[in-house]
Design a protein around this motif. Sequence first.
Motif, PDB file in Angstrom:
ATOM      1  N   ASP A 107       0.850  -1.190   0.000  1.00 53.43           N
ATOM      2  CA  ASP A 107       0.000   0.000   0.000  1.00 53.43           C
ATOM      3  C   ASP A 107       0.882   1.236   0.000  1.00 53.43           C
ATOM      4  O   ASP A 107       1.664   1.448   0.934  1.00 53.43           O
ATOM      5  CB  ASP A 107      -0.894   0.047   1.246  1.00 53.43           C
ATOM      6  N   GLU A 108       0.762   2.033  -1.045  1.00 53.58           N
ATOM      7  CA  GLU A 108       1.449   3.319  -1.108  1.00 53.58           C
ATOM      8  C   GLU A 108       0.382   4.395  -0.991  1.00 53.58           C
ATOM      9  O   GLU A 108      -0.548   4.435  -1.790  1.00 53.58           O
ATOM     10  CB  GLU A 108       2.234   3.455  -2.411  1.00 53.58           C
ATOM     11  N   GLN A 109       0.527   5.253   0.030  1.00 53.81           N
ATOM     12  CA  GLN A 109      -0.485   6.263   0.314  1.00 53.81           C
ATOM     13  C   GLN A 109       0.032   7.657  -0.009  1.00 53.81           C
ATOM     14  O   GLN A 109       1.084   8.074   0.483  1.00 53.81           O
ATOM     15  CB  GLN A 109      -0.889   6.195   1.780  1.00 53.81           C
ATOM     16  N   LEU A 110      -0.711   8.359  -0.857  1.00 50.32           N
ATOM     17  CA  LEU A 110      -0.353   9.728  -1.237  1.00 50.32           C
ATOM     18  C   LEU A 110      -0.542  10.646  -0.032  1.00 50.32           C
ATOM     19  O   LEU A 110      -1.629  10.721   0.532  1.00 50.32           O
ATOM     20  CB  LEU A 110      -1.231  10.175  -2.405  1.00 50.32           C
ATOM     21  N   THR A 111       0.518  11.352   0.371  1.00 54.73           N
ATOM     22  CA  THR A 111       0.437  12.232   1.534  1.00 54.73           C
ATOM     23  C   THR A 111       0.455  13.711   1.160  1.00 54.73           C
ATOM     24  O   THR A 111       0.021  14.544   1.949  1.00 54.73           O
ATOM     25  CB  THR A 111       1.566  11.925   2.540  1.00 54.73           C
ATOM     26  N   SER A 112       0.960  14.051  -0.015  1.00 51.08           N
ATOM     27  CA  SER A 112       0.873  15.432  -0.495  1.00 51.08           C
ATOM     28  C   SER A 112       1.100  15.459  -2.000  1.00 51.08           C
ATOM     29  O   SER A 112       1.730  14.570  -2.565  1.00 51.08           O
ATOM     30  CB  SER A 112       1.870  16.355   0.219  1.00 51.08           C
TER      31      SER A 112
END
Length: 141
Positions: free
Chosen positions: A58-63
């Motif tokens: 899981d790669e989560q976009l943070t900005s």
Amino acid sequence: MVEVHVERDLDFPAQTVWALLEDFGDIGWAPGIDKIEVIGDGIGMIRRLHLQGMEPIDEQLTSMDASAMEFAYAIPRGIPMPVSNYSANAKVTALDDGRCHVDWYGRAKPEGASDEEAAAMIRGAYDMLLQWIDEHLKAQG
């Protein structure tokens, strides 16, 4: 905590490279991914990468800052390296003559690996990503 910085100049306009990276839910340009699931959209969205023989990543976009051609993400689940607390950011900068410069930064806490080993694995992953971007865009003509 280890910190890694990999950079490379590419022979493509910054907007061309940014167009690939800005579409966070589509990493189809990276080989070896069997399936990509996109959960949500915008900041906080997750791209779940399925690779053969591995737990999903899981790669989560943070900005995301399109005007600066910069984004950041974390891997809260399925980090494919012996690290925890992984986060990264990438930035595309236009150069003259239709070229660009890409900086990729990462931070993580080694778990069961030395700082040097963890940094080398992260550096290798970024080198590979930048190579895939270059190869994908060359193949596009």
